[in-house]
Write a protein that holds these residues in place. Sequence first.
Motif, PDB file in Angstrom:
ATOM      1  N   UNK A  30       0.833  -1.207   0.000  1.00 21.05           N
ATOM      2  CA  UNK A  30       0.000   0.000   0.000  1.00 21.05           C
ATOM      3  C   UNK A  30       0.869   1.259   0.000  1.00 21.05           C
ATOM      4  N   UNK A  31       1.867   1.283   0.876  1.00 24.57           N
ATOM      5  CA  UNK A  31       2.737   2.455   0.997  1.00 24.57           C
ATOM      6  C   UNK A  31       3.539   2.657  -0.296  1.00 24.57           C
ATOM      7  N   UNK A  32       4.068   1.562  -0.838  1.00 23.87           N
ATOM      8  CA  UNK A  32       4.859   1.648  -2.071  1.00 23.87           C
ATOM      9  C   UNK A  32       4.017   2.143  -3.250  1.00 23.87           C
ATOM     10  N   UNK A  33       2.760   1.676  -3.319  1.00 28.84           N
ATOM     11  CA  UNK A  33       1.884   2.109  -4.406  1.00 28.84           C
ATOM     12  C   UNK A  33       1.610   3.606  -4.320  1.00 28.84           C
ATOM     13  N   UNK A  34       1.446   4.109  -3.098  1.00 29.57           N
ATOM     14  CA  UNK A  34       1.253   5.548  -2.913  1.00 29.57           C
ATOM     15  C   UNK A  34       2.453   6.322  -3.462  1.00 29.57           C
ATOM     16  N   UNK A  35       3.663   5.862  -3.144  1.00 29.22           N
ATOM     17  CA  UNK A  35       4.872   6.536  -3.623  1.00 29.22           C
ATOM     18  C   UNK A  35       5.015   6.418  -5.142  1.00 29.22           C
ATOM     19  N   UNK A  36       4.712   5.253  -5.686  1.00 29.88           N
ATOM     20  CA  UNK A  36       4.783   5.073  -7.137  1.00 29.88           C
ATOM     21  C   UNK A  36       3.865   6.050  -7.856  1.00 29.88           C
ATOM     22  N   UNK A  37       2.660   6.212  -7.336  1.00 30.09           N
ATOM     23  CA  UNK A  37       1.704   7.118  -7.982  1.00 30.09           C
ATOM     24  C   UNK A  37       2.167   8.567  -7.879  1.00 30.09           C
ATOM     25  N   UNK A  38       2.770   8.945  -6.743  1.00 29.28           N
ATOM     26  CA  UNK A  38       3.234  10.325  -6.580  1.00 29.28           C
ATOM     27  C   UNK A  38       4.446  10.611  -7.462  1.00 29.28           C
ATOM     28  N   UNK A  80       5.767   8.803 -10.160  1.00 29.91           N
ATOM     29  CA  UNK A  80       5.733   8.521 -11.588  1.00 29.91           C
ATOM     30  C   UNK A  80       4.431   8.956 -12.282  1.00 29.91           C
ATOM     31  N   UNK A  81       3.396   9.294 -11.495  1.00 27.80           N
ATOM     32  CA  UNK A  81       2.135   9.710 -12.092  1.00 27.80           C
ATOM     33  C   UNK A  81       1.697  11.108 -11.655  1.00 27.80           C
ATOM     34  N   UNK A  82       2.303  11.619 -10.587  1.00 28.81           N
ATOM     35  CA  UNK A  82       1.956  12.958 -10.122  1.00 28.81           C
ATOM     36  C   UNK A  82       0.588  13.043  -9.481  1.00 28.81           C
ATOM     37  N   UNK A  83       0.173  11.962  -8.804  1.00 31.29           N
ATOM     38  CA  UNK A  83      -1.135  11.983  -8.131  1.00 31.29           C
ATOM     39  C   UNK A  83      -1.076  11.135  -6.874  1.00 31.29           C
ATOM     40  N   UNK A  84      -2.080  11.323  -6.008  1.00 32.64           N
ATOM     41  CA  UNK A  84      -2.214  10.529  -4.796  1.00 32.64           C
ATOM     42  C   UNK A  84      -3.175   9.379  -5.081  1.00 32.64           C
ATOM     43  N   UNK A  85      -2.645   8.170  -5.127  1.00 32.54           N
ATOM     44  CA  UNK A  85      -3.499   7.033  -5.448  1.00 32.54           C
ATOM     45  C   UNK A  85      -2.948   5.773  -4.787  1.00 32.54           C
ATOM     46  N   UNK A  86      -3.836   4.995  -4.213  1.00 28.11           N
ATOM     47  CA  UNK A  86      -3.460   3.699  -3.662  1.00 28.11           C
ATOM     48  C   UNK A  86      -4.699   2.813  -3.716  1.00 28.11           C
ATOM     49  N   UNK A  87      -4.508   1.527  -4.078  1.00 23.16           N
ATOM     50  CA  UNK A  87      -5.683   0.660  -4.153  1.00 23.16           C
ATOM     51  C   UNK A  87      -6.311   0.499  -2.781  1.00 23.16           C
ATOM     52  N   UNK A  88      -7.646   0.526  -2.710  1.00 28.30           N
ATOM     53  CA  UNK A  88      -8.347   0.460  -1.424  1.00 28.30           C
ATOM     54  C   UNK A  88      -8.475  -0.981  -0.928  1.00 28.30           C
ATOM     55  N   UNK A  89      -8.933  -1.165   0.311  1.00 31.40           N
ATOM     56  CA  UNK A  89      -9.122  -2.522   0.853  1.00 31.40           C
ATOM     57  C   UNK A  89     -10.107  -3.364   0.044  1.00 31.40           C
ATOM     58  N   UNK A  90     -11.050  -2.701  -0.614  1.00 29.01           N
ATOM     59  CA  UNK A  90     -12.088  -3.418  -1.365  1.00 29.01           C
ATOM     60  C   UNK A  90     -12.406  -2.636  -2.632  1.00 29.01           C
ATOM     61  N   UNK A  91     -12.460  -3.342  -3.768  1.00 27.57           N
ATOM     62  CA  UNK A  91     -12.734  -2.693  -5.052  1.00 27.57           C
ATOM     63  C   UNK A  91     -13.771  -3.496  -5.820  1.00 27.57           C
ATOM     64  N   UNK A 131      12.439 -12.704 -15.384  1.00 24.06           N
ATOM     65  CA  UNK A 131      13.812 -12.215 -15.572  1.00 24.06           C
ATOM     66  C   UNK A 131      14.047 -10.784 -15.103  1.00 24.06           C
ATOM     67  N   UNK A 132      12.969 -10.007 -14.866  1.00 20.52           N
ATOM     68  CA  UNK A 132      13.150  -8.629 -14.387  1.00 20.52           C
ATOM     69  C   UNK A 132      12.808  -8.499 -12.907  1.00 20.52           C
ATOM     70  N   UNK A 133      12.615  -9.606 -12.214  1.00 18.13           N
ATOM     71  CA  UNK A 133      12.303  -9.554 -10.785  1.00 18.13           C
ATOM     72  C   UNK A 133      13.433  -8.860 -10.032  1.00 18.13           C
ATOM     73  N   UNK A 134      13.096  -7.863  -9.218  1.00 14.09           N
ATOM     74  CA  UNK A 134      14.093  -7.137  -8.432  1.00 14.09           C
ATOM     75  C   UNK A 134      14.708  -5.953  -9.160  1.00 14.09           C
ATOM     76  N   UNK A 135      14.294  -5.695 -10.411  1.00 20.55           N
ATOM     77  CA  UNK A 135      14.850  -4.578 -11.176  1.00 20.55           C
ATOM     78  C   UNK A 135      13.719  -3.702 -11.702  1.00 20.55           C
ATOM     79  N   UNK A 136      12.816  -3.310 -10.800  1.00 25.02           N
ATOM     80  CA  UNK A 136      11.614  -2.594 -11.198  1.00 25.02           C
ATOM     81  C   UNK A 136      11.499  -1.260 -10.461  1.00 25.02           C
ATOM     82  N   UNK A 137      10.547  -0.427 -10.908  1.00 23.39           N
ATOM     83  CA  UNK A 137      10.263   0.818 -10.211  1.00 23.39           C
ATOM     84  C   UNK A 137       9.803   0.549  -8.789  1.00 23.39           C
ATOM     85  N   UNK A 138       9.012  -0.526  -8.607  1.00 23.02           N
ATOM     86  CA  UNK A 138       8.544  -0.860  -7.262  1.00 23.02           C
ATOM     87  C   UNK A 138       9.722  -1.188  -6.352  1.00 23.02           C
ATOM     88  N   UNK A 139      10.718  -1.896  -6.869  1.00 22.86           N
ATOM     89  CA  UNK A 139      11.888  -2.214  -6.050  1.00 22.86           C
ATOM     90  C   UNK A 139      12.641  -0.939  -5.681  1.00 22.86           C
TER      91      UNK A 139
END
Length: 260
Positions: free
Chosen positions: A141-149, A151-162, A200-208
């Motif tokens: 959840x925390x990482x997704x918030x940072x990724x959105x800020x 690389x996307x310039x917005x506040x976004x994180x997936x909610x507990x239920x969708x 083959x790209x595990x560990x070499x991503x924006x999330x990492x």
Amino acid sequence: MKSQKLLSYVRQAVDDYKLIEEGDHIAVGVSGGKDSLTLLYAMKKLQTFYPKHFTLVAVTVDLGYPDVSYAPVAEFCHELDVPYEIISTEIASVLFSEDGAKKIDGSPCALCAKLRKGALNDAVLSMGCNKVAYAHHKDDMIETLFLSMIFEGRLNVFPPKTFLDRTRLTVIRPLMYVSEAEIRGFLNKYSLPVVKNPCPVDGATKRQYVKDLIRHMNLDYPGVKKRLFHAITEGNLPGWQVEDDTTASHSVNAVNESAE
């Protein structure tokens, strides 16, 4: 982390955000990694005592990498007495063939996730499921918030239920109060049968990159992760409002405190 602590986190999330209703037929997405195996274990144990009755099925989307066996996962599901289905796809060849690579701008992760979720949702719908459980945990959840800020310039994180309008499926995230460190501890204590990620790209991503950034921040300023997650739960983000329970917000804070 002991089983009782894991179950207390999961039940708290389920209660706070009404993730399970009477008669739900829930598919648990199982990649074979530590997070999804922990989720499957927790959901099966919760099923034995939760007051609302629900059924479970475990589903793996096989991406088509060679020499990957899900036999340990199948045995784990047998031990838990959870039905298990493997969905065969050719996603790996789509992503990493020469033609596929030409169509991907940058990392293949976003396309991979889209294809995996599509295959999973189609499969669980055919099984009659109305909900699918993803193994996203607190750090996700925390990482997704940072990724959105970043690389996307917005506040976004997936909610507990969708709720997914197109498929009429509801996605739930029962591990939302559990940290990745606690999942690692649970994995080691209970010897879960992890299948190594063959990507083959595990560990070499924006999330990492973001994961490493947050880890360094938390080392320099202890408690950063706790405060970031509090900002998510209390930040009036869409889908993060506790449903019709004035005591639940207090329980969220209690879980945040005990999880650090």
